[in-house]
Write an enzyme that holds these catalytic residues in place. Structure first.
Site, PDB file in Angstrom:
ATOM      1  N   HIS A 135       0.739  -1.200   0.166  1.00  0.00           N
ATOM      2  CA  HIS A 135       0.031   0.072   0.063  1.00  0.00           C
ATOM      3  C   HIS A 135       0.890   1.137   0.024  1.00  0.00           C
ATOM      4  O   HIS A 135       0.111   2.319  -0.093  1.00  0.00           O
ATOM      5  CB  HIS A 135      -0.775  -0.163   1.040  1.00  0.00           C
ATOM      6  CG  HIS A 135      -0.490   0.283   2.345  1.00  0.00           C
ATOM      7  ND1 HIS A 135      -0.083  -0.711   3.475  1.00  0.00           N
ATOM      8  CD2 HIS A 135      -0.006   1.341   3.234  1.00  0.00           C
ATOM      9  CE1 HIS A 135       0.324  -0.186   4.632  1.00  0.00           C
ATOM     10  NE2 HIS A 135       0.530   1.097   4.280  1.00  0.00           N
ATOM     11  N   ASP A 165       0.212  -7.796   1.336  1.00  0.00           N
ATOM     12  CA  ASP A 165       0.709  -6.137   1.609  1.00  0.00           C
ATOM     13  C   ASP A 165       2.096  -6.095   1.466  1.00  0.00           C
ATOM     14  O   ASP A 165       2.519  -5.374   2.345  1.00  0.00           O
ATOM     15  CB  ASP A 165      -0.155  -5.676   2.768  1.00  0.00           C
ATOM     16  CG  ASP A 165      -0.198  -4.128   2.825  1.00  0.00           C
ATOM     17  OD1 ASP A 165       0.051  -3.468   1.639  1.00  0.00           O
ATOM     18  OD2 ASP A 165       0.042  -3.483   3.855  1.00  0.00           O
ATOM     19  N   SER A 236       4.747   2.802   7.614  1.00  0.00           N
ATOM     20  CA  SER A 236       4.517   1.326   6.996  1.00  0.00           C
ATOM     21  C   SER A 236       5.683   0.924   6.256  1.00  0.00           C
ATOM     22  O   SER A 236       6.204   1.733   5.470  1.00  0.00           O
ATOM     23  CB  SER A 236       3.372   1.746   5.999  1.00  0.00           C
ATOM     24  OG  SER A 236       1.939   1.832   6.918  1.00  0.00           O
TER      25      SER A 236
END
Length: 492
Positions: A135, A165, A236
């Site tokens: 993402h 992911d 992230s």
């Protein structure tokens, strides 16, 4: 003065006690007790400085940009005073003005590059391979990687995996310092771990905490490592590191009601991540196995009712006709208790075990059926991919099923037609690009394009295929009980 041995002994004892107390309070060189207590606490707490010095140079900042199409409806002017009227009377509405033609050509659309997001990643090889979250890079036009020393490189996507992911990107550089890879399966609750990343764009930020849970199920494809390490937007894709300086996870999600850190963060186990990396390096995508069953949990009551010794396994609720499971003899109501030599403790164990099995493998499987174990053999099939990850490259639009308007459409549910009393139309399932810029969203109903009513997805596709891409298309959109015209410029 007469000497009294009892009195003098008592005085000596009191003086000795006072000296001991003073020594305890001030130490041998007058050190205060508070300082000595702080020193003892420092010795009891872990020292993260050496770990950070060893690892932070391997953590990178990732920023992405996106190219969008911008159309100025009134040429040089900032706004169009008649735009509101066009929502109701159609895209050709133009009030008569002296000396001005009725038709006005729309301004040519222009492309503009805008920042898309900021994330983190870490080096896994000396020649520039970087692991991050999918993402972080999905939908981007360009990816820029900044190293700890400030050098910036343009990166390309090697491959991505939406289910886990994870994304593998690469920069053209040599002699880099990769992070050593640890083992997430050896983690224990209460163990100290660190996160290094770029929360809110603040590069090389270090936070610490403990592992608060292992194999946390969230309904996703992977079991997560749960920690109380402070992780925020921008972290992230960064590494979760143990005190030996090895990466044990990839920071991926937070559990939050506010959008910021609230004490629970989730990381992808590095053992699972490196399996994905191997496939992305070799093929640019991840191939997974499937057997074609729908499954559910086995409760204590159900286990007792069917004679299963304990609540375990995956209850088969449906078997896809012609699937590998169907050919192997699996039936609805079976409980799959073991697959390829590994016990199925929880329902979620089965999809992971099957997914990690190479398609074409003949795997033994054990099911509980009518009070006894039944041994079966299944030839694992291949799970259809969600996207061709290798085709996604910076500078080109990401792979998508969207049409030239940026829309993916489906049939309108019958219940919705009945509720709002209309016929035909298609429902928007996904939106991007020009349609997103025009304000469309998932769930909108498209009734008409230009002068043609939309009857079905197939007919909609025919209309889209004949559009003049040099002119905006007029689209009648229904949202709830209201309809309005929207103009969308097709992609060229």
């Amino acid at each position: 003065m007469q000497f009294n041995p009892r009195v003098n002994n008592r005085i000596l004892r009191n003086m000795a006690a006072a000296a001991v107390a003073a020594l305890l309070a001030f130490g041998p060189v007058g050190t205060p007790a508070v300082a000595r207590t702080a020193s003892a606490l420092e010795m009891a707490m872990p020292d993260f400085t050496q770990v950070v010095e060893q690892t932070e140079a391997s953590v990178v900042n990732i920023r992405t940009t996106e190219t969008i199409r911008v159309r100025n409806r009134m040429g040089p002017g900032p706004t169009d005073p008649y735009e509101m009227f066009r929502w109701f009377f159609g895209p050709d509405f133009l009030p008569p003005m002296p000396g001005q033609p009725r038709e006005r050509e729309p301004a040519e659309p222009q492309e503009r590059t805008v920042p898309r997001g900021v994330g983190s990643g870490f080096l896994i090889s000396g020649d520039g391979y970087i692991l991050t979250n999918n993402h972080v890079v999905a939908g981007s036009s360009d990816i820029f990687v900044t190293l700890h020393d400030g050098k910036e490189y343009k990166a390309e996507i090697v491959g991505t995996d939406e289910r886990t992911d994870l994304a593998l990107v690469k920069i053209e550089a040599k002699g880099l310092k990769p992070l050593p890879i640890g083992e997430s399966r050896s983690l224990r609750k209460g163990q100290w771990v660190l996160a290094i990343g770029s929360p809110f764009g603040l590069e090389s930020t270090v936070t610490a905490g403990i592992v608060s849970a292992i194999n946390r199920e969230t309904g996703d494809y992977l079991p997560f490592i749960q920690t109380d390490v402070a992780v925020n937007p921008g972290n992230s894709g960064g590494p979760l590191i143990d005190l030996s300086g090895r990466v044990v996870g990839v920071n991926s999600q937070i559990v939050s009601r506010s959008g910021g850190f609230m004490g629970i963060s989730l990381a992808i186990p590095i053992d699972e991540a490196m399996q994905v990396v191997e496939q992305l390096k070799e093929h640019g995508k991840v191939t997974r196995g499937r057997i074609g069953v729908q499954i559910g949990n086995v409760s204590e009551d159900v286990a007792k009712a069917i004679g299963l010794p304990k609540a375990m396994g995956a209850m088969v609720s449906n078997v896809e006709r012609g699937s590998p499971a169907d050919k192997a003899g699996v039936r609805s109501g079976d409980v799959i208790t073991a697959f390829n030599g590994k016990e199925i403790t929880h329902m979620s164990d089965l999809p992971r075990l099957v997914g990690n099995t190479k398609p074409g493998t003949r795997a033994p499987m054990q099911v509980w059926r009518k009070g006894k174990n039944v041994a079966l053999n299944v030839v694992v099939g291949e799970m259809p991919g969600t996207e061709d990850s290798r085709t996604t490259r910076p500078g080109t639009p990401p792979a998508s099923q969207a049409d030239v308007l940026g829309l993916t459409v489906t049939e309108v549910p019958a219940a919705l037609r009945e509720k709002y009393q209309f016929e035909g139309g298609v429902q928007v399932a996904a939106v991007e690009g020009p349609a997103a810029e025009a304000g469309l969203t998932d769930g909108d109903i498209i009734l008409t394009i230009n002068d043609t009513d939309v009857a079905s997805p197939a007919q909609y596709a025919e209309i889209i295929g004949k559009l003049d891409r040099s002119r905006p298309a007029a689209v009648l959109v229904m949202r709830g009980e209201q309809s309005q015209w929207v103009t969308i410029t097709p992609r060229k």
